[in-house]
Design an enzyme around this catalytic site. Sequence first.
Site, PDB file in Angstrom:
ATOM      1  N   HIS A 145       0.807  -1.235   0.000  1.00  0.00           N
ATOM      2  CA  HIS A 145       0.000   0.000   0.000  1.00  0.00           C
ATOM      3  C   HIS A 145       0.829   1.269   0.000  1.00  0.00           C
ATOM      4  CE1 HIS A 145      -3.880  -2.030   0.970  1.00  0.00           C
ATOM      5  NE2 HIS A 145      -3.069  -2.899   1.554  1.00  0.00           N
ATOM      6  N   LYS A 182      -8.820  13.736   4.684  1.00  0.00           N
ATOM      7  CA  LYS A 182      -7.907  12.594   4.646  1.00  0.00           C
ATOM      8  C   LYS A 182      -6.881  12.794   5.754  1.00  0.00           C
ATOM      9  CE  LYS A 182      -6.919  13.838   0.311  1.00  0.00           C
ATOM     10  NZ  LYS A 182      -7.062  12.619  -0.449  1.00  0.00           N
ATOM     11  N   ARG A 183      -6.054  11.763   6.017  1.00  0.00           N
ATOM     12  CA  ARG A 183      -5.004  11.950   7.010  1.00  0.00           C
ATOM     13  C   ARG A 183      -4.126  13.148   6.637  1.00  0.00           C
ATOM     14  NH1 ARG A 183      -4.256   8.010  11.145  1.00  0.00           N
ATOM     15  NH2 ARG A 183      -2.375   9.215  11.602  1.00  0.00           N
ATOM     16  N   LYS A 238       0.321  14.444   0.967  1.00  0.00           N
ATOM     17  CA  LYS A 238      -1.044  14.699   0.505  1.00  0.00           C
ATOM     18  C   LYS A 238      -1.279  16.189   0.211  1.00  0.00           C
ATOM     19  CE  LYS A 238      -2.851  10.740   3.134  1.00  0.00           C
ATOM     20  NZ  LYS A 238      -3.488   9.845   2.149  1.00  0.00           N
ATOM     21  N   THR A 266      -8.821   6.352  -1.816  1.00  0.00           N
ATOM     22  CA  THR A 266     -10.163   5.787  -1.954  1.00  0.00           C
ATOM     23  C   THR A 266     -11.208   6.866  -1.678  1.00  0.00           C
ATOM     24  OG1 THR A 266      -9.830   4.962   0.304  1.00  0.00           O
ATOM     25  CG2 THR A 266      -9.657   3.353  -1.490  1.00  0.00           C
ATOM     26  N   LYS A 275     -14.977   7.767  -3.370  1.00  0.00           N
ATOM     27  CA  LYS A 275     -16.202   7.992  -2.590  1.00  0.00           C
ATOM     28  C   LYS A 275     -16.864   9.296  -3.000  1.00  0.00           C
ATOM     29  CE  LYS A 275     -14.077   5.421   1.095  1.00  0.00           C
ATOM     30  NZ  LYS A 275     -13.104   5.497   2.190  1.00  0.00           N
TER      31      LYS A 275
END
Length: 829
Positions: free
Chosen positions: A370, A561-562, A567, A669, A673
């Site tokens: 991952h 998100k985290r 990110k 992911t 969504k």
Amino acid sequence: MTPESENLHSLSPKIGDDPASVKRSLGKHIVLSMGKDPVSATEHDWYTSTVYMLRDRLIQRWIETIPQYQKSDAKIVYYLSLEFLVGRSLTNGLLNMGLHEVTRKVLNEMGNQLEHLCEVEVEAALGNGGLGRLAACMLDSMITLRLPSYGYGIRYEYGMFKQKIEQGCQVEHPENWLRIGNPWEFQHSEVLYSVKFFGRVQKSTDAAGQIRHHWVDADEVMAMAYDIPIPGYGPHSNVSVLRLWSAKSSRDFDLKYFNEGNYIKAVEDKVETENISKVLYPSDSTHVGRELRFKQQYFFVSAALQDILHRFMQNHTSLEQFPEKVAIQLNDTHPSIGIPELMRILIDDHQLEWENAWSITSRTFAYTNHTLLPEALETWPVHLFESLLPRHLQIIYDINDRFLKEVSLQYPGNKELIKRISIIQEEGERRVRMAHLAVVGSHKVNGVSKLHTRLMKETIFADFYRFYPDRFLSITNGITPRRWLNQSNPRLSQLISSRIGERWKTHLEELKQLIPLADDPEFSQAFWEVKMSNKTKLAGLIKKNLGIEVNVDSLFDIQVKRLHEYKRQLLNILHLITLYNRIRSNPLISRLPRTVIFGGKAAPDYTYAKLIINLIHNVADIINHDPLIQDRLKVVFIPNYDVSTAEDIIPACELSEQISTAGTEASGTGNMKMALNGALIIGTLDGANIEILEEVGEENIFIFGLTADRIGKLRKEGYDPNVYYNANPELKQVLDMIGSGFFSPGSSDRFRPIVDSLLRGGDRYFLLADFESYVACQERVETVYQNRREWIRRSILNTANMGKFSSDRVVQEYAEKIWNVRPYSAPPS
Ligand code: 26Q
């Protein structure tokens, strides 16, 4: 009906799903399980009774499911994961079992509102983020497709921490989710295995002259099973189980001290032992080399393997058949100690020859990777193995010796290659590379998107890929449409079903039938109204919980998100400040109103990520209170982003921020969504974004930034962020404001480290390189949003083209390409 189930039904007659039966069950549980009368019962009593009502029915189906597996001697899939981010289960269970409507009505007659009762549930937050939620989506799809399957994990007493914000900063609070009991779980105190740690290895020679190894003088910890039923979707769905292990101190161990009169020592040891399943490590990317985490991994893997073997041995006499009847999927390297553990069991306990044991083991395991981030690749010091798992270390050395011999045969004299590919890292402190162990011991290794798999083969596993080209494959992630559309967005769900029926819930590609409706004015209007009502609901929650008034006519621009540098939440902030400056320099400008929403947790020891959270709050404070801005720009940070808040936020999203540096986000992911719920993505060519682009078409997604290959080249050739800083006056202005204390009145240096990391620390994630392209892309977003018809059209096309990203498709691919099992397809709805 089989004789067994006939028998069962005489013991426990089939419970009905009609209103009268549901009412009877609820009443029974209020009185007999909660010990209340309907008048004195609290909301919590009603919640628990509703769970029990559903649980009775789930268990009935579970008990009907097991004999089906046994009768067909089917291959069973075991999904091993340190994390399962299940979320709340009541609404999901009711919807999957077709009991939602009837329960709502019956509860209403009894003076209760189902929606309120569902809010009582403390969610099962036994995971950090994407990897844990993927495990939960996989379970939902495996059972919906009627695949014989179990999840195995740890019953952490403390799951993910609760995030509170104090003075603009993240503060972590422990969440004891089991405090008021967990009505979903079944404790099986008889399903108890002993797990060993420490001790030493003794050698002996058996009658045949073979050397045998015995792991002796070890400490013992007991693993006790707790089962959570997982319902599949549909009227006759099967039910599966998530089996979570809890550590209990071994009684023999205690007794030794009790007998010596050392009561305190015995109790101390008991506490220490039971710490193993106490807390989830709240980090999703940095490898914390803590002994307790290592113990957690072996603890649950050992218990799971004993359980798997026990089940296998009930129907089979020879271990030769094991790989034909058992598939074990490793969710990242975290459970990869299972490989030497199965070898140990086969060789030491069952006296199999090495070659035979190795063939069985490597045909049983498969590994999903991952992440490519170097800091997240697990390695453990050799000395930790030496002391905690001495026999496993010997086995790992043996695996490595044989593997390196094979490599040398193919590439003679290549010392550098041997050093790179070895399971043992020799430079510095000697360590075991868990990813190497996982690749060598598995028959398949998959990445979670096409790009990620390609990069995996080109970078971290390049040597392995040359050696085992057929071992690697790509299976792009997916999400369950049951939770992420049917449950979280009931209005959209109903609108879709009113046009194309309900089959999309188990055949998501059927959403393609919505494509022609993108030009249907009536459908477009209804689609827009659903989005508006979801936005209004979220605005209400923001007002109620944070006291911030947001304009529901503004563009809802969301990044949840985290918190992690890769990110690039910071890139979003840089844009936000740019917009702010543009309005300030031209206050009369008419601009599209925007609400920028953030949510996400930072690992408690990740200082830099926590500083970003602080910056978001300070920027929000200044922008939201600037009278010049009015409601043209609002910034909101929603605290404690978890599965439940995701279910409120995602349906309200219009612009979905997926802006990681290309090549860093394995899949993502959240991107799926939000697009499924009609959001348009602004994103980089990273992870699954690329495949979403392929599905929705380039007109329906906003892409910007450097590609992974360009980033790779820049990294090699050398990249100077200062070039961008000096060339772009808007960028320069924004960084100067952050660095000089504009957003930290009274402590002007507070955010200096951020500017330093960009301009002097090399800007590891290329924010400055992508800034201009991001800002320009945001301008394209605004132009399209101003044409409401066009925006709605693109939004519908996003929903319509998300079929590929169902976790049902994902499970079918694993079943075919890795597990070699055939799921019965879901019954037509
Ligand atoms: C490892 C050792 C010690 C402590 C913690 C860890 C640890 C824990 C969790 C390392 C990594 C994780 C989680 C990783 C993760 O969530 N990865 C995400 O997986 C998703 C599902 O495949 C992808 O969509 C995301 O892109 C990826 O970041």
